[in-house]
Write an enzyme that holds these catalytic residues in place. Structure first.
Site, short mmCIF file in Angstrom:
data_model
loop_
_atom_site.label_atom_id
_atom_site.label_comp_id
_atom_site.label_asym_id
_atom_site.label_seq_id
_atom_site.Cartn_x
_atom_site.Cartn_y
_atom_site.Cartn_z
N ASN A 152 0.80 -1.23 0.00
CA ASN A 152 0.00 0.00 0.00
C ASN A 152 0.83 1.28 0.00
OD1 ASN A 152 0.57 -0.97 2.76
ND2 ASN A 152 -0.45 0.91 3.40
N GLN A 180 -5.27 -3.60 -1.80
CA GLN A 180 -4.86 -2.70 -2.89
C GLN A 180 -4.95 -3.36 -4.26
OE1 GLN A 180 -4.23 0.49 -2.65
NE2 GLN A 180 -4.08 0.70 -0.43
N THR A 238 -25.98 -8.01 12.44
CA THR A 238 -26.83 -7.78 11.28
C THR A 238 -26.02 -7.26 10.11
OG1 THR A 238 -28.69 -7.27 12.73
CG2 THR A 238 -28.86 -6.54 10.44
N CYS A 328 -3.16 5.22 7.55
CA CYS A 328 -3.29 4.68 8.90
C CYS A 328 -2.21 5.21 9.84
CB CYS A 328 -3.22 3.16 8.86
SG CYS A 328 -4.35 2.41 7.68
#
Length: 378
Positions: A152, A180, A238, A328
Site C-alpha cells: 500500500n 490494494q 446484522t 493509517c
C-alpha cells in the site's frame, strides 16, 4: 481553490452510481436479513445475490465470501482463526505488511504458542524467495504465509503465483492482504490457489466500513464477534445491507472497465514520473513504484533529495491531498515502517511522498502539482 486528490491508495471517492444505489436502498430496503417475513427475505435475497456476484469475479464459490467491516477485520478474522482453529504454529511474513497484518501477527506472537519468521526484504522491497522456501521446509509444523498482494505504500506487486506454488508444495496456508489489488487487478483463485485474502470496498470507489474475507472451501472458521449466526456463523451481527450492495456495484463497475481504466491511470502515472524527472532535481522512486511491470499503476512513492518537514502541510494548503505513508499512520512521528525497512537511515530521513491516482485525475492536475513543487524550491 481547486482540490487535487492524489491519495487514492488511502481511500477513493464513491462513484455517483454507487451513491444513488445506496441512497435508494436505504429508502426501500430496510428489512433485517435474518427476519423470516417478506421484508427481511428481500434483504436476505439481495445480500446473497451480492455474495454470488462478488465471488464470480474471482472464480470463487459464494460460500467462500464472508462480509466484514473492511480489510482490517478480514485480516484479523483470518490470522486469528489460523492459530486458534487450524493448528498453525509458524507464521511467515514480512516487516512491510499493512499494520492490520503486522499488529495482528505481533499480538499472536505475544499471546499464542506460535513462532513468527520474518523474511528479509531487499532495498526494492522484494522478499527473499529462497528464504521463504527454506522457512517452509524447516520443520513439520503447520505454517501460514501472510504476504500482501500489492504494497500500500510503495506499490510493489507480489509474485503471488510463486508464493502460492511454494505453499502448495509445502502444505502451508497462504493469506494475502489484497486490499490494494481487488478492483484493480484480475485474479482467479482457481488458477492461482490461495487460501485466504482480504478486500475493502472503499479502495475501489465503494462505501467505507464494508469489505470481505475470502476463505477457501473446506477451511473451518470461527467468528471474532459472538452473537447471532449471520454469515453462516463466521461473523455475528446484522449485515450492512446497503453497503454490501454498494460494494457489489462498485466492484462490478471496476471490473467492467478495468482494461480501459488501467491504461488511462498508468498513462497518468507515466506522465507524472516523466514530469518529475524533467522539472525536479534528484528525485528517486521508492521500491519498484517507477516500474510499470512490477508495481501498481495507482501508486507512486517519490523520495526527494532532503527532508522537507512541511511538504505535506504546504501541499495541503495548495489544495493537494497526498500522503507521507499509509493513511493509517497519519500523525505518527516514527515515519513509514515500510521505508524504514527498505532504506538506509540517511535515505529514510529524506521526505517521501506517496502519490496515488484514480480515473478521476487529469494531466492538468498533475501539471499543477509539478508547478507547486517547483514553487516550493524542491
Amino acid at each position: 481553490m481547486k482540490t487535487i486528490y492524489l491519495d487514492n491508495a488511502a481511500t477513493t471517492s464513491m462513484l455517483p452510481e454507487v451513491i444513488d444505489l445506496v441512497s435508494d436502498l436505504m429508502k426501500t430496503t430496510y428489512g433485517n436479513p435474518s427476519s423470516t417475513h417478506h421484508i427481511g427475505r428481500k434483504s436476505k435475497s439481495l445480500v446473497e445475490t451480492a455474495r454470488k456476484n462478488i465471488a464470480k469475479h474471482f472464480k470463487a464459490a459464494p460460500n467462500e465470501i464472508v462480509f466484514t467491516a473492511g480489510g482490517s477485520e478480514a485480516d484479523n478474522l483470518i490470522l486469528k482463526n489460523a492459530v486458534e482453529n487450524l493448528g498453525v504454529k509458524t507464521i511467515i511474513s514480512s516487516k512491510i505488511e499493512h499494520h492490520a497484518v503486522l499488529h495482528t501477527i505481533e499480538f499472536i506472537e505475544k499471546n499464542y504458542n506460535v513462532e513468527v519468521k520474518w523474511l528479509d526484504i531487499d532495498e526494492n522491497g522484494v522478499i527473499n524467495f529462497n528464504q521463504l522456501e527454506g522457512f517452509l521446509k524447516l520443520d513439520s509444523s503447520k505454517k501460514l504465509v501472510s504476504l500482501m498482494y500489492v504494497n500500500n505504500e510503495i506499490g510493489n506487486i507480489l509474485n503471488i503465483q510463486k508464493v502460492s506454488d511454494l505453499c502448495i508444495e509445502n502444505n502451508a496456508y497462504f493469506h494475502s492482504d489484497a486490499v490494494q489489488a481487488v478492483g484493480h487487478f484480475n485474479f482467479d483463485v482457481q488458477q492461482t490457489p490461495i487460501d485466504f485474502f482480504a478486500a475493502s470496498a472503499h479502495k475501489f470507489h465503494g462505501p467505507k466500513g464494508v469489505g470481505f474475507a475470502y476463505i477457501k472451501n473446506g477451511i473451518g472458521i470461527q467468528p471474532l464477534l459472538l452473537g447471532g449466526e449471520q454469515e453462516r456463523g463466521a461473523r455475528a451481527g446484522t449485515e450492512n445491507v446497503h453497503s454490501i450492495l454498494g460494494m457489489e456495484e462498485a466492484l462490478k463497475i471496476a471490473y467492467q472497465n478495468i482494461n480501459i481504466e488501467t491504461v488511462k491511470i498508468q498513462a497518468l502515472k507515466n506522465y507524472f514520473i516523466a514530469q518529475l524527472k524533467q522539472n525536479l532535481d534528484e528525485v528517486k522512486f521508492n521500491g519498484f513504484s517507477e516500474d510499470i511491470t512490477k508495481s501498481s499503476y495507482i501508486i507512486l512513492n517519490v523520495r526527494f533529495p532532503k527532508d522537507y518537514s512541511m511538504m505535506l502541510f504546504s501541499l495541503d494548503l495548495k489544495g493537494i491531498a497526498v500522503s507521507g505513508g499509509s493513511a493509517c499512520q497519519s500523525g505518527s512521528n516514527k515515519g513509514s515502517h515500510v521505508l524504514n525497512t527498505i532504506l538506509n537511515e540517511d535515505e529514510a530521513k529524506k521526505t517521501s511522498i506517496r502519490f496515488s491516482f484514480s480515473k478521476f485525475n487529469t494531466k492538468e492536475e498533475l501539471d499543477t502539482v509539478i508547478k507547486v513543487l517547483k514553487e516550493l524550491k524542491i
